[in-house]
Scaffold this motif. Structure first.
Motif, PDB file in Angstrom:
ATOM      1  N   ARG A 165       0.856  -1.184   0.000  1.00 18.59           N
ATOM      2  CA  ARG A 165       0.000   0.000   0.000  1.00 18.59           C
ATOM      3  C   ARG A 165       0.895   1.237   0.000  1.00 18.59           C
ATOM      4  N   VAL A 166       0.588   2.183  -0.855  1.00 14.78           N
ATOM      5  CA  VAL A 166       1.445   3.346  -1.055  1.00 14.78           C
ATOM      6  C   VAL A 166       0.667   4.620  -0.761  1.00 14.78           C
ATOM      7  N   HIS A 167       1.256   5.466   0.087  1.00 17.20           N
ATOM      8  CA  HIS A 167       0.684   6.773   0.423  1.00 17.20           C
ATOM      9  C   HIS A 167       1.771   7.816   0.189  1.00 17.20           C
ATOM     10  N   SER A 168       1.416   8.990  -0.277  1.00 23.41           N
ATOM     11  CA  SER A 168       2.437  10.002  -0.532  1.00 23.41           C
ATOM     12  C   SER A 168       1.920  11.400  -0.262  1.00 23.41           C
ATOM     13  N   ALA A 169       2.840  12.311  -0.056  1.00 26.06           N
ATOM     14  CA  ALA A 169       2.518  13.730   0.076  1.00 26.06           C
ATOM     15  C   ALA A 169       3.717  14.523  -0.409  1.00 26.06           C
ATOM     16  N   SER A 170       3.448  15.646  -1.058  1.00 24.39           N
ATOM     17  CA  SER A 170       4.503  16.510  -1.556  1.00 24.39           C
ATOM     18  C   SER A 170       4.016  17.947  -1.504  1.00 24.39           C
ATOM     19  N   ALA A 171       4.854  18.848  -1.013  1.00 22.18           N
ATOM     20  CA  ALA A 171       4.445  20.249  -0.867  1.00 22.18           C
ATOM     21  C   ALA A 171       5.628  21.164  -1.140  1.00 22.18           C
ATOM     22  N   PRO A 172       5.401  22.279  -1.832  1.00 21.05           N
ATOM     23  CA  PRO A 172       6.480  23.243  -2.043  1.00 21.05           C
ATOM     24  C   PRO A 172       6.814  23.969  -0.756  1.00 21.05           C
ATOM     25  N   ALA A 173       7.956  24.598  -0.742  1.00 23.14           N
ATOM     26  CA  ALA A 173       8.321  25.423   0.407  1.00 23.14           C
ATOM     27  C   ALA A 173       7.300  26.540   0.565  1.00 23.14           C
ATOM     28  N   PRO A 174       6.961  26.914   1.804  1.00 17.84           N
ATOM     29  CA  PRO A 174       5.972  27.973   2.032  1.00 17.84           C
ATOM     30  C   PRO A 174       6.322  29.247   1.265  1.00 17.84           C
ATOM     31  N   GLY A 175       5.302  29.798   0.581  1.00 19.00           N
ATOM     32  CA  GLY A 175       5.505  31.024  -0.170  1.00 19.00           C
ATOM     33  C   GLY A 175       6.022  30.838  -1.571  1.00 19.00           C
ATOM     34  N   ARG A 176       6.326  29.592  -1.941  1.00 22.11           N
ATOM     35  CA  ARG A 176       6.823  29.336  -3.293  1.00 22.11           C
ATOM     36  C   ARG A 176       5.742  28.651  -4.118  1.00 22.11           C
ATOM     37  N   PRO A 177       5.444  29.150  -5.327  1.00 26.33           N
ATOM     38  CA  PRO A 177       4.384  28.550  -6.148  1.00 26.33           C
ATOM     39  C   PRO A 177       4.808  27.270  -6.842  1.00 26.33           C
ATOM     40  N   VAL A 178       6.112  27.031  -6.936  1.00 29.82           N
ATOM     41  CA  VAL A 178       6.630  25.897  -7.703  1.00 29.82           C
ATOM     42  C   VAL A 178       7.207  24.850  -6.760  1.00 29.82           C
ATOM     43  N   ASN A 179       6.834  23.593  -6.997  1.00 30.02           N
ATOM     44  CA  ASN A 179       7.382  22.466  -6.240  1.00 30.02           C
ATOM     45  C   ASN A 179       8.409  21.768  -7.118  1.00 30.02           C
ATOM     46  N   PRO A 234      14.608  28.138  13.229  1.00 27.80           N
ATOM     47  CA  PRO A 234      15.312  28.606  12.027  1.00 27.80           C
ATOM     48  C   PRO A 234      16.824  28.464  12.132  1.00 27.80           C
ATOM     49  N   ASP A 235      17.338  28.340  13.338  1.00 25.34           N
ATOM     50  CA  ASP A 235      18.782  28.204  13.524  1.00 25.34           C
ATOM     51  C   ASP A 235      19.298  26.844  13.074  1.00 25.34           C
ATOM     52  N   ARG A 236      18.399  25.877  12.897  1.00 30.95           N
ATOM     53  CA  ARG A 236      18.822  24.529  12.507  1.00 30.95           C
ATOM     54  C   ARG A 236      18.735  24.284  11.002  1.00 30.95           C
ATOM     55  N   LEU A 237      18.307  25.276  10.252  1.00 31.30           N
ATOM     56  CA  LEU A 237      18.189  25.105   8.808  1.00 31.30           C
ATOM     57  C   LEU A 237      19.578  25.006   8.196  1.00 31.30           C
ATOM     58  N   ARG A 238      19.678  24.281   7.076  1.00 35.04           N
ATOM     59  CA  ARG A 238      20.974  24.122   6.436  1.00 35.04           C
ATOM     60  C   ARG A 238      20.957  24.728   5.033  1.00 35.04           C
ATOM     61  N   ARG A 239      22.149  24.932   4.508  1.00 35.09           N
ATOM     62  CA  ARG A 239      22.338  25.469   3.167  1.00 35.09           C
ATOM     63  C   ARG A 239      21.737  26.863   3.060  1.00 35.09           C
ATOM     64  N   HIS A 240      21.393  27.275   1.854  1.00 35.12           N
ATOM     65  CA  HIS A 240      21.045  28.672   1.626  1.00 35.12           C
ATOM     66  C   HIS A 240      19.553  28.921   1.592  1.00 35.12           C
ATOM     67  N   LYS A 241      18.716  27.900   1.850  1.00 32.34           N
ATOM     68  CA  LYS A 241      17.275  28.071   1.750  1.00 32.34           C
ATOM     69  C   LYS A 241      16.633  28.103   3.137  1.00 32.34           C
ATOM     70  N   PRO A 242      15.765  29.081   3.393  1.00 33.36           N
ATOM     71  CA  PRO A 242      15.110  29.141   4.703  1.00 33.36           C
ATOM     72  C   PRO A 242      14.142  27.985   4.923  1.00 33.36           C
ATOM     73  N   THR A 243      13.489  27.537   3.860  1.00 35.25           N
ATOM     74  CA  THR A 243      12.634  26.344   3.906  1.00 35.25           C
ATOM     75  C   THR A 243      12.845  25.574   2.608  1.00 35.25           C
TER      76      THR A 243
END
Length: 300
Positions: A23-37, A275-284
């Motif tokens: 059985r397969v379940h999935s979810a996918s969401a873009p970063a908040p505030g971004r229209p493109v995933n 927010p202090d634990r985020l990595r790389r250059h993207k906030p989300t």
């Protein structure tokens, strides 16, 4: 937008009843505030996958008129075609065929030798009846519950390359370059290490990258049979790797009890609260998960 899906399939067994249902379940969401995933989850028959397109930092050229969203959609479609044409081929071979086909999809308007050409991580799982094959390329991990033992399949070469890159950038004397210049230098060095020996491997324009993926097989029956599996983009695996919300076994338990959407909700809350634990250059980040549950067969 989150995209929940549910599927089920079963195979006749050989005298001992029916094989477990996947059985397969999935979810996918873009970063908040971004229209493109730039993530994509998919299923083609027994093959499921998660793709995570590499975001292009603002101001950087790619040599291509297409972006990460285009690339992951085409790569997923070409993987489906390869799987339909050669269902018994190795996952590495079908991925290589898909990368080569997407190369042709670009047409003549793109410089596919450019180091910034669109690219994507790949995490695949294929139900073969008596066994399950998997493939992991770059930093989209796979979590497996085999006989009650939880393990993680990951490809840490990008993280190793990034750690080395951070050390290189740190050696630049303070004041020798402003932050923007340092960042451009870092991105340039990272691009030079993509799909290179002693660097890291990712799906882009070179089909050879497929043969550098981490691959394996787990059984469908017996005491070490696969019970559950989770395919994750790094935006979803951050629940464990960045935020420490749970361990890998707890992540599978959460997916079993509440579904993939609940995991993404917890990641978004953690991004806001830590927010202090985020990595790389993207906030989300875009976040995606495919959860496979190999439960008892249903006899109708």
């Amino acid at each position: 937008m989150r995209q929940p899906t549910t599927f089920g399939s079963g195979d006749p067994a050989d005298g001992s009843g029916l094989a477990p249902v996947m059985r397969v379940h999935s979810a996918s969401a873009p970063a908040p505030g971004r229209p493109v995933n730039e993530d994509l989850v998919f299923r083609f028959g027994p093959l499921v996958g998660v793709l995570d397109g590499a975001t292009v930092p603002e101001g950087f050229d790619t040599g291509c008129v297409h972006g990460p969203e285009w690339y992951v959609r085409h790569l997923a479609a070409r993987l489906g075609v390869a799987e339909a044409a050669r269902p018994s081929a190795r996952l590495t071979s079908n991925l290589a065929a898909a990368i080569l086909a997407v190369r042709a999809d670009h047409g003549d308007q793109c410089d596919l030798d450019h180091p910034g050409t669109p690219s994507s991580t790949v995490c695949l799982l294929r139900d073969c009846g008596d066994q399950v094959d998997y493939l992991v390329l770059c930093d989209s991990p796979l979590v497996l519950d085999t006989g009650g033992q939880v393990s993680v399949v990951n490809d840490d070469r990008l993280e190793v390359a990034m750690a080395d890159l951070r050390r290189t950038v740190a050696m630049v004397p303070a004041g020798a370059a402003d932050r923007a210049t340092r960042f451009r230098h870092a991105v340039g060095v990272q691009r030079e290490r993509m799909n290179r020996t002693h660097g890291y491997w990712v799906a882009a324009a070179d089909p050879d990258a497929a043969f550098h993926a981490v691959t394996g097989t787990v059984p469908r029956r017996g005491p070490t049979a696969l019970r559950r599996a989770a395919l994750l983009s790094d935006g979803a695996s951050s629940a464990v790797e960045q935020f420490g919300l749970t361990d890998w076994a707890g992540l599978l338990d959460l997916l079993s009890a509440d579904g993939p959407g609940a995991l993404l909700d917890r990641v978004r809350a953690a991004e806001r609260d830590h927010p202090d634990r985020l990595r790389r250059h993207k906030p989300t980040d875009d976040a995606s998960v495919v959860f496979c549950d190999f439960g008892p067969a249903i006899i109708g």
